[in-house]
Write an enzyme that holds these catalytic residues in place. Sequence first.
Site, PDB file in Angstrom:
ATOM      1  CE  LYS A 184      -4.388  -1.748   1.686  1.00 47.46           C
ATOM      2  NZ  LYS A 184      -5.449  -1.711   2.714  1.00 47.46           N
ATOM      3  NE  ARG A 205      -8.018  -8.473   0.830  1.00 48.70           N
ATOM      4  CZ  ARG A 205      -7.734  -7.622  -0.144  1.00 48.70           C
ATOM      5  NH1 ARG A 205      -6.770  -6.712   0.053  1.00 48.70           N
ATOM      6  NH2 ARG A 205      -8.394  -7.649  -1.287  1.00 48.70           N
TER       7      ARG A 205
END
Length: 274
Positions: free
Chosen positions: A221, A255
Site C-alpha cells: 500500500k 491479507r
Amino acid sequence: MTINCKGNLIDLSSPKVMGILNITPDSFYDGGQHKNEKQMLQHTENMLTDGATFIDIGAYSSRPNADHVSETDELNRILPIVKLILKEFPNTLISIDTFRSAIAKHCIEAGAALINDISAGKLDTEMLKTVADLQVPYIMMHMRGEPQTMQNHTDYDNLVKEMLFYFSERLAATKQLGITDVIIDPGFGFAKTLEQNFELLNKLELFKMIEHPMLVGISRKSMIYKTLNTTAQHALNGTSVLNTVALQKGASILRVHDVKEAVECVKLVELLRA
C-alpha cells in the site's frame, strides 16, 4: 480462537495468510494482471502451494477514486471465477471481497466460505441480515464514506478511540442478528492519511481488547511505497517489515499479494512466541 468455514474449524490463534486474487482491471497493484481463466487458476494454485489458507476474490476495486462498478458487472466478473476455482481446487476457502449483499449471497451459494466487507454493512442495509442467514464468517472493515470519497473523511479527534467505538457499534449489530464468527479489519489506507496509518499500526495492539480476530491488509500500500519513495511494484520488502510488526501486535490474518513471503513472516514470528 476459531472460525467455522464450511464445516472446517480454522484456528486463528496461529496466524493465517489470505492471498489476494483481484479480477478488476484497475486495482492499485495487480489490476488487469490476471486477464484470463488460465492465469487466474495459475495464480490461485501458486498461492495455495505457497501456504495461503484463504483466497480473497474481489471484482470491485476499492482503491481511492476507483471507478464505480455496477452490481451486474461485479456479479458477472466474480461468480464465474468462484465456480472455476472451486471446480479446479474444491477445498479452497474463498473469501468474497464485496460490500453488496446480493453478490455475497450468490457467491456463498456457489461455494465460497467467507464475506469480506470493506463497509461493515454500512453501504448495504441488507448485508448483515444476509450474513446472518448464510451463517458464514464475516470480515468487517473500518472505513468512512465510500471508496470514491473516503479520503475526504480523515478528520478524527482521536483515531483509535473512534475506531474502537465504530467496531463496538458494528459488533453489537452482528451479535443482535446471531452472527458469531466476526473478524475485524482496521482498514489501512481507508479514510486515513499516511500519518494516521502509521499511528494505527503503532497502536494496533489496543484492538486486542475487542476480543475478535484481526485481519491486517497492508500489502504494497501507499503508506509503504510513498514513505520509501518507490512504487507498489517495489514495496515487497516494506510489506514484509510491516506485516511482521502487525503480527507482533496481534494480527490473526495477513491479507497479501505475496503469499510465500507472508507465510515466512508468520513462521519466524511464531518462533519468537514459542
